[in-house]
Design a protein around this motif. Structure first.
Motif, PDB file in Angstrom:
ATOM      1  N   LYS A   8      -7.646   8.705   7.262  1.00 34.87           N
ATOM      2  CA  LYS A   8      -8.797   7.981   7.817  1.00 34.87           C
ATOM      3  C   LYS A   8      -8.633   6.486   7.603  1.00 34.87           C
ATOM      4  O   LYS A   8      -8.192   6.049   6.545  1.00 34.87           O
ATOM      5  CB  LYS A   8     -10.083   8.470   7.167  1.00 34.87           C
ATOM      6  N   GLU A   9      -9.034   5.719   8.591  1.00 36.34           N
ATOM      7  CA  GLU A   9      -8.872   4.262   8.538  1.00 36.34           C
ATOM      8  C   GLU A   9      -9.650   3.650   7.378  1.00 36.34           C
ATOM      9  O   GLU A   9      -9.170   2.723   6.722  1.00 36.34           O
ATOM     10  CB  GLU A   9      -9.329   3.643   9.856  1.00 36.34           C
ATOM     11  N   ARG A  10     -10.841   4.164   7.100  1.00 39.45           N
ATOM     12  CA  ARG A  10     -11.655   3.611   6.004  1.00 39.45           C
ATOM     13  C   ARG A  10     -11.020   3.840   4.641  1.00 39.45           C
ATOM     14  O   ARG A  10     -11.241   3.089   3.708  1.00 39.45           O
ATOM     15  CB  ARG A  10     -13.044   4.244   6.007  1.00 39.45           C
ATOM     16  N   GLU A  11     -10.220   4.901   4.531  1.00 42.87           N
ATOM     17  CA  GLU A  11      -9.607   5.247   3.253  1.00 42.87           C
ATOM     18  C   GLU A  11      -8.187   4.708   3.114  1.00 42.87           C
ATOM     19  O   GLU A  11      -7.526   4.976   2.114  1.00 42.87           O
ATOM     20  CB  GLU A  11      -9.597   6.771   3.106  1.00 42.87           C
ATOM     21  N   LYS A  13      -5.849   2.268   1.991  1.00 43.23           N
ATOM     22  CA  LYS A  13      -5.808   1.134   1.064  1.00 43.23           C
ATOM     23  C   LYS A  13      -4.395   0.985   0.515  1.00 43.23           C
ATOM     24  O   LYS A  13      -3.450   1.520   1.073  1.00 43.23           O
ATOM     25  CB  LYS A  13      -6.820   1.361  -0.053  1.00 43.23           C
ATOM     26  N   GLU A  16      -2.292   4.258  -0.269  1.00 40.34           N
ATOM     27  CA  GLU A  16      -1.954   4.986   0.947  1.00 40.34           C
ATOM     28  C   GLU A  16      -0.875   4.249   1.746  1.00 40.34           C
ATOM     29  O   GLU A  16       0.023   4.884   2.320  1.00 40.34           O
ATOM     30  CB  GLU A  16      -3.204   5.196   1.816  1.00 40.34           C
ATOM     31  N   LYS A  46      -6.840  -3.524   3.573  1.00 46.17           N
ATOM     32  CA  LYS A  46      -7.947  -4.346   3.067  1.00 46.17           C
ATOM     33  C   LYS A  46      -7.493  -5.324   1.985  1.00 46.17           C
ATOM     34  O   LYS A  46      -6.820  -4.954   1.044  1.00 46.17           O
ATOM     35  CB  LYS A  46      -9.066  -3.462   2.525  1.00 46.17           C
TER      36      LYS A  46
END
Length: 156
Positions: A8-11, A13, A16, A46
């Motif tokens: 997932k894009e939100r996860e 970091k 990953e 991020k």
């Protein structure tokens, strides 16, 4: 062409990103590919810039291809190991930043690999004189000197 699942894009970091690079390099190395162009360095991570992404890519690439087989009597023959990796950056202005980061990552990876090599050597081989000779082989010519002390030289 190798596609890498990133989750997932939100996860997505730091960890990953490094895991994705390392998995891609290991797979490419085992596949028999000689060269690879990696576009994972263009992914947004991020709070990380291009320099960090390139440096980490070099570190993970070196980790992915590291092998310690110095002491093996029968060395396994790898089929055509990966020889060249091209890390792509998204803008031409980031090219010099990426090159500097790649040099820095390579220097760090070389130090890590040297430490791994020394750590993998048994105590009867990795003695102070052996370590000193290895240290001398990668030391830049400077005015500093290295000396190996034994019990007779340091006892009063």
């Amino acid at each position: 062409m190798l596609l890498v699942g990133l989750g997932k894009e939100r996860e997505f970091k730091d960890k990953e990103y490094r895991d994705a690079i390392c998995a891609a390099i290991k797979t490419l190395n085992q596949s028999g590919s000689l060269e690879a162009s990696i576009f994972l360095t263009e992914l947004p991570v991020k709070r990380r810039d291009t320099a960090w992404k390139v440096e980490q890519a070099v570190l993970m690439a070196m980790e992915g291809v590291y092998r310690f087989d110095q002491l093996k009597s029968k060395q396994e023959e790898m089929r055509r190991p990966l020889r060249r990796i091209v890390l792509n950056v998204s803008r031409r202005t980031e090219l010099s930043i990426g090159e500097e980061a790649a040099k820095r990552g390579q220097a760090i990876a070389d130090g890590i690999n040297m430490a791994k090599d020394l750590g993998n050597l048994p105590g009867n081989i990795c003695t102070p004189p052996t370590w000193l000779s290895r240290r001398r082989s990668w030391q830049k010519p400077t005015s500093s000197r290295l000396k190996c002390w034994n019990e007779r030289t340091w006892k009063p």
